[in-house]
Design a protein around this motif. Structure first.
Motif, short mmCIF file in Angstrom:
data_model
loop_
_atom_site.label_atom_id
_atom_site.label_comp_id
_atom_site.label_asym_id
_atom_site.label_seq_id
_atom_site.Cartn_x
_atom_site.Cartn_y
_atom_site.Cartn_z
N ASP A 178 0.86 -1.20 0.00
CA ASP A 178 0.00 0.00 0.00
C ASP A 178 0.89 1.24 0.00
OD1 ASP A 178 -2.32 1.44 -0.01
OD2 ASP A 178 -2.82 1.08 2.10
N TRP A 179 0.30 2.38 -0.35
CA TRP A 179 1.02 3.65 -0.29
C TRP A 179 1.12 4.11 1.16
CZ3 TRP A 179 -2.41 2.42 -4.16
CH2 TRP A 179 -1.93 2.49 -5.47
N PRO A 180 2.19 4.85 1.50
CA PRO A 180 2.33 5.34 2.89
C PRO A 180 1.20 6.27 3.29
CG PRO A 180 4.42 5.49 1.71
CD PRO A 180 3.37 5.15 0.68
N ASP A 181 0.71 7.08 2.36
CA ASP A 181 -0.39 7.99 2.68
C ASP A 181 -1.27 8.18 1.44
OD1 ASP A 181 0.72 10.21 1.05
OD2 ASP A 181 2.25 10.22 2.62
N VAL A 182 -2.37 8.91 1.62
CA VAL A 182 -3.36 9.03 0.55
C VAL A 182 -2.83 9.79 -0.65
CG1 VAL A 182 -4.40 11.19 1.35
CG2 VAL A 182 -5.81 9.52 0.16
N SER A 183 -1.80 10.62 -0.46
CA SER A 183 -1.25 11.37 -1.60
C SER A 183 -0.69 10.44 -2.67
CB SER A 183 -0.17 12.35 -1.13
OG SER A 183 0.94 11.65 -0.59
N GLY A 184 -0.18 9.30 -2.24
CA GLY A 184 0.33 8.32 -3.19
C GLY A 184 -0.77 7.75 -4.07
#
Length: 280
Positions: A178-184
């Motif tokens: 998964d991405w570290p945060d939603v921006s990814g």
């Protein structure tokens, strides 16, 4: 203020009434499936031909609930229950299982998955994070017993594609994919949209279908990261579009026009007028 719960006598009467009506429904289905005196259509059905109706009825339940049409909800839940009874009756005729086995299995599963209520793990009764972890651990153990291995095992192929995409991404995220945060995720949506635009220019329809699929998958992942149900988001958008388009038709009708008689600029202007009226 304390919560008000039904009395034990009321609950006992309700359970008894439910049991009576359920027995009646099971008997009705048995009569409908009787090869000699039943309904020709019901007799001809198989698990495969009936299965799509369960999906349809589930969506009708969700729709009634979303509209808070509670009388309709009771009716639609009955239609959904019928599908369970129908499938159970066909299985019983083939000596595979019966309705009692279906209810026994779900009752056992609920007890097994709620040790904080029915077992010795009551110390986590009010810990939502611990309860979620326990639930997932129990489900994973059940998948292993069914010889289903891998992070993505057990996600039904028959789920709506958008919902399945969200579940696939969620399951992968549990093992760190998964991405570290939603921006990814937002960046991924932009990346996939750019790839769609490139394939539009190329004119390769097969490649375009592949890229549009990637875009939809990334949008489902974005909804998941925002703690939203992508199916619910799309249902809301469908409802909004329907409401606004019907309003466009009504405004045009006042002028003696139909959408087919208007150019894109005219339709867009009326559409924006509808949007403005909704916000005012």
């Amino acid at each position: 203020m304390s919560k008000s719960f039904p009395s034990d006598s009321f609950m006992d009467a309700s359970v008894a009434d439910a049991g009576h009506e359920l027995e009646r429904l099971i008997q009705i289905m048995a009569q409908l499936r009787d090869p000699e005196t039943g309904c020709a259509w019901d007799v001809q059905q198989t698990p495969e031909t009936v299965a799509p109706y369960a999906i349809e009825e589930a969506y009708e339940v969700a729709d009634a609930i979303e509209r808070e049409a509670w009388d309709e909800t009771a009716d639609e839940l009955g239609d959904l229950l019928l599908q369970v009874v129908f499938q159970s009756r066909i299985a019983e005729e083939k000596q595979r299982f019966d309705f009692a086995e279906v209810t026994r299995r779900i009752a056992d599963k609920m007890v097994r998955r709620h040790p904080h209520v029915f077992g010795e793990a009551q110390d986590i009764r009010d810990d939502s994070a611990a309860l979620t972890a326990q639930w997932e651990q129990n489900k994973e153990q059940e998948r292993q017993k069914r010889s289903e291995h891998g992070a993505l095992a057990g996600i039904p192929l028959a789920l709506p594609a958008l919902l399945r995409a969200s579940k696939l991404a969620s399951r992968a995220a549990r093992v760190g994919f998964d991405w570290p945060d939603v921006s990814g995720v937002v960046a991924k949506v932009h990346e996939e949209l750019a790839e769609v635009e490139a394939e539009i220019a190329s004119g390769d329809k097969a490649a375009l279908q592949d890229e549009v699929g990637d875009l939809l998958f990334s949008v489902a992942s974005l909804a998941r990261r925002l703690d939203l149900d992508p199916e619910a988001c799309l249902r809301q958008a469908n409802g909004k579009f329907t409401r606004r388009f019907e309003a466009v038709e009504s405004l045009l009708a006042l002028k003696g026009l139909t959408p087919a008689e208007c150019d894109v600029e005219k339709l867009d202007a009326v559409w924006n007028e509808v949007k403005k009226q909704e916000k005012s």
